[in-house]
Write a protein that holds these residues in place. Sequence first.
Motif, short mmCIF file in Angstrom:
data_model
loop_
_atom_site.label_atom_id
_atom_site.label_comp_id
_atom_site.label_asym_id
_atom_site.label_seq_id
_atom_site.Cartn_x
_atom_site.Cartn_y
_atom_site.Cartn_z
N SER A 1 -94.34 -1.24 49.84
CA SER A 1 -94.32 -2.71 49.94
C SER A 1 -93.65 -3.19 51.22
N GLY B 1 -94.11 14.03 47.29
CA GLY B 1 -94.15 13.74 45.86
C GLY B 1 -95.50 14.03 45.23
N VAL C 1 -102.10 5.17 38.07
CA VAL C 1 -100.64 5.06 38.12
C VAL C 1 -100.12 5.51 39.48
N VAL D 1 -90.87 7.15 54.56
CA VAL D 1 -91.40 6.87 53.21
C VAL D 1 -92.73 7.59 53.00
N ASP E 1 -96.77 0.38 45.73
CA ASP E 1 -95.46 -0.25 45.51
C ASP E 1 -94.37 0.36 46.38
N ALA E 2 -94.43 1.68 46.57
CA ALA E 2 -93.39 2.36 47.35
C ALA E 2 -93.48 1.99 48.83
N ARG F 1 -100.96 2.98 42.31
CA ARG F 1 -100.06 1.84 42.21
C ARG F 1 -98.66 2.20 42.74
N ALA F 2 -98.17 3.40 42.41
CA ALA F 2 -96.84 3.82 42.86
C ALA F 2 -96.81 3.95 44.38
N VAL F 3 -97.89 4.48 44.96
CA VAL F 3 -97.97 4.62 46.43
C VAL F 3 -97.95 3.22 47.07
N LEU G 1 -92.03 11.18 52.23
CA LEU G 1 -91.49 11.31 50.86
C LEU G 1 -92.61 11.21 49.82
N ILE G 2 -93.53 10.28 50.04
CA ILE G 2 -94.66 10.10 49.12
C ILE G 2 -95.56 11.34 49.11
#
Lengths: 195, 195
Positions: free
Chosen positions: A161, A191, A151, A184, A158-159, A154-156, A187-188
């Motif tokens: 893109s 996170g 998960v 970005v 997608d964030a 995938r989020a990394v 921020l990732i």
Amino acid sequence: MRGEPLDAETIVSATEEVLRRHGPEKTTVLDVARLLGVSHGSVYRHFPSKAALREAVIRRWLDRGREDLATAVRASGPTAPDRLRGLLTAMFAAKWAKAREDPELFATFRVLAAEHSSVSSAHVASLLAQIRAIVVDGITGGDFAAGEPDVIARAVFDATSRFHDPMHAAEWRSPEIEREAEGVISLILDGLRAR
Amino acid sequence: MRGEPLDAETIVSATEEVLRRHGPEKTTVLDVARLLGVSHGSVYRHFPSKAALREAVIRRWLDRGREDLATAVRASGPTAPDRLRGLLTAMFAAKWAKAREDPELFATFRVLAAEHSSVSSAHVASLLAQIRAIVVDGITGGDFAAGEPDVIARAVFDATSRFHDPMHAAEWRSPEIEREAEGVISLILDGLRAR
């Protein structure tokens, strides 16, 4: 090239050259054979169809730079956050360079990638696996908070893109793009960090 | 409509209807006037050019739902993280609904938005300002870590491109899109949280 033994690699390179000159609609196996000074039968001995040939071209294009990516990750530092930053930065830089150096060829490869979506999916899966491996290391080593690696990977992906999806290629010409990517990535990483 | 006083709002609605029927290339001021049963001079009294009329249409399209967005944010909870989640979720849902309900009209509006980039820029600036306001509240209230609100708002907007940039509209048909958006929102909120 007449007289040299014809290998698949040479045919793929010639096809890329023909695609560069004529674009995806007008490129035929006959053009490729003509450039190589061989019969189109010689090309078909290596690639049973035009589709198979185009698929080989897009696969090589997508795979190119995979080694550079691995090298960039190793060079970027010992910790998982360093390596994730290194992977993302190198991944974006490679795409931006391809798109800027030869925008027309880049557009051509977008068409081929859309035609051969299984090759594109495999490419995405390979990038996701590289992100996931670093995420797992980070969780194991205590740098990243616990979570579900699939998960998170995938989020990394997608964030980010905007910085790697060829759809956004026109935006990569902006002088702000590097700073925006940096915002970005930070921020990732914030996170993901363990608390 | 003949006989009723003609106002700008009515003309914009009629233009949207003509765009829906004919697409952006074939829509003329004369078509709009014909649908309203007035002379094209009556339309020109409100909009000095076809470009001005199209600009009014795209502005209303982009502004539509701004109230719903504000309502969704207020309804989503008292804390800054709740409100940021509420804003992003409502923003994505509004775009996805527009794209799914009428993909052709959505494509038409993408063309108009590209033509009138100052209107699109104003729309983006308004969304950035809404994100920024919540970020400032979160930092002030101690829910979010300290940082530069402009940079953070931009990073939040960029990290969610896949879910709000019309370029990605085809991906919004995926059954995974909601779960993927949720993954990115969670990653962002973790990234903003005070430690």
